[in-house]
Design an enzyme around this catalytic site. Structure first.
Site, PDB file in Angstrom:
ATOM      1  N   LEU A   1       0.860  -1.178   0.000  1.00 18.10           N
ATOM      2  CA  LEU A   1       0.000   0.000   0.000  1.00 18.10           C
ATOM      3  C   LEU A   1       0.897   1.229   0.000  1.00 18.10           C
ATOM      4  O   LEU A   1       1.948   1.230   0.641  1.00 18.10           O
ATOM      5  CB  LEU A   1      -0.895   0.031   1.250  1.00 18.10           C
ATOM      6  CG  LEU A   1      -1.913  -1.100   1.421  1.00 18.10           C
ATOM      7  CD1 LEU A   1      -2.636  -0.951   2.755  1.00 18.10           C
ATOM      8  CD2 LEU A   1      -2.920  -1.112   0.275  1.00 18.10           C
ATOM      9  N   ASP A   2       0.477   2.273  -0.706  1.00 14.98           N
ATOM     10  CA  ASP A   2       1.243   3.510  -0.704  1.00 14.98           C
ATOM     11  C   ASP A   2       1.370   4.041   0.724  1.00 14.98           C
ATOM     12  O   ASP A   2       0.534   3.760   1.593  1.00 14.98           O
ATOM     13  CB  ASP A   2       0.548   4.575  -1.561  1.00 14.98           C
ATOM     14  CG  ASP A   2       0.569   4.238  -3.043  1.00 14.98           C
ATOM     15  OD1 ASP A   2       1.401   3.403  -3.451  1.00 14.98           O
ATOM     16  OD2 ASP A   2      -0.257   4.803  -3.780  1.00 14.98           O
ATOM     17  N   LYS A   3       2.381   4.845   0.933  1.00 17.59           N
ATOM     18  CA  LYS A   3       2.634   5.421   2.262  1.00 17.59           C
ATOM     19  C   LYS A   3       1.398   6.111   2.821  1.00 17.59           C
ATOM     20  O   LYS A   3       1.066   5.958   4.006  1.00 17.59           O
ATOM     21  CB  LYS A   3       3.796   6.417   2.165  1.00 17.59           C
ATOM     22  CG  LYS A   3       4.113   7.144   3.461  1.00 17.59           C
ATOM     23  CD  LYS A   3       5.266   8.115   3.270  1.00 17.59           C
ATOM     24  CE  LYS A   3       5.560   8.879   4.571  1.00 17.59           C
ATOM     25  NZ  LYS A   3       6.679   9.833   4.384  1.00 17.59           N
TER      26      LYS A   3
END
Length: 327
Positions: free
Chosen positions: A146-148
């Site tokens: 998952l993106d930051k």
């Protein structure tokens, strides 16, 4: 993350390996540095390997990582554990946490936290092995990411057999990944699919771009459903049918409905009631078969506080228009 770009001169004779050509340039990188630090290579816009052949007119773009640490260390970082057994750990990842170590984020990642949680030692980072193995060393147990700035459900593997089992499902897309998002604008239909190619944005290497007039890049498919509208904002449920970097964020921008608070693809919130909000994208549900199981298990991550605060404000400011009641 540093970038390197070059175009092979038109009078270049024959062909040669990409890494050998880059190492021969006055401002290039030697082959050992390339091997140890490269994270992505594009040859004429398409993903390539260091061993790819280049010839006259070819365009080379490389992302690489400086100051790679000698090991990936365990860190005592609290985790919101949704489920755990001898094979997997399912986490509700908090917003702001990077999934695995990479350039600029060598500590404080989910991997660092998992190593501590699992009671494991640090992982030495060898540089004398193939590039794919170098990257794998930094991602123990990570089968998707998952993106930051995206929160929510992420499943991780505690052993190699579990990792292979989960990876096979992500590769074949025999699973369900569902997200919720609050966006600026309203999609053209209440239900739909966004199908495009996704390429690096030639104007900004940090970003990606959805295009339909080329076969370059990677095909991406996202399903969406409009849940409700609140004035100029909408609540959507999204289904990932492929797994490209920044896919949902890029596709919603392409649809004309960028995610509220997205620092890279969103609209400015200065002067709006939502000034300062962080990205409102959350992986709410994951449906997957656990190792050696024949039936699917669904994991859910509770709606985060930042979503609930914005929803309360939307309800105060705008009348809710449920899906199916017109625009």
């Amino acid at each position: 993350m540093p970038f390197f770009s070059a175009t092979v001169p038109a009078d270049f004779q024959g062909s040669t390996r990409l890494d050998k050509y880059v190492a021969s340039l006055p401002d290039g990188m030697n082959r050992s540095k390339l091997k140890a630090g490269v994270s992505e290579i594009l040859l004429n816009g398409a993903y390539a390997k260091l061993s790819a052949k280049v010839s006259a007119g070819d365009r080379i773009d490389i992302d690489w990582e400086d100051n790679v640490p000698s090991d990936i260390a365990p860190e005592a970082i609290p985790l919101d554990i949704i489920y755990e057994d001898e094979n997997v750990t399912v986490v509700n990842k908090t917003q702001g946490m990077v999934t695995h170590p990479a350039s600029g984020n060598w500590t404080g990642t989910l991997v660092n936290a998992l190593l501590y949680h699992w009671g494991r030692a640090g992982i030495p980072q060898a540089t004398d092995v193939p590039a794919p193995q170098i990257l794998a060393q930094r991602r123990p147990g990570i089968v998707h990411r998952l993106d930051k700035d995206t929160s929510g459900v992420i499943i991780t593997a505690k052993n190699r057999d579990a990792e292979a089992w989960l990876q096979a499902q992500f590769k074949t897309r025999r699973l369900g990944k569902h997200y919720i998002a609050i966006v600026t604008g309203t999609p053209p239909q209440e239900r739909g699919e966004i199908r495009t190619q996704i390429i690096r944005d030639p104007k900004d290497r940090r970003r990606f771009k959805a295009v339909t007039d080329t076969e370059s890049g990677k095909m991406a498919l996202t399903g969406y459903r409009l849940v409700a509208r609140y004035g100029p904002y909408s609540l959507l449920v999204l289904t990932l049918k492929t797994g490209r970097t920044h896919q949902i964020r890029v596709h919603l921008k392409y649809l004309g409905c960028p995610i509220l608070g997205d620092p890279l693809y969103g609209r400015r919130t200065t002067g709006t009631p939502f000034s300062g909000v962080t990205m409102l994208l959350h992986a709410s549900r994951l449906k997957i078969r656990l190792p050696q199981e024949k039936t699917y298990t669904t994991f859910r991550a509770k709606t985060p506080v930042r979503f609930r605060k914005v929803m309360r404000l939307l309800h105060r400011l705008y009348p809710k228009t449920p899906s199916g009641q017109g625009r």
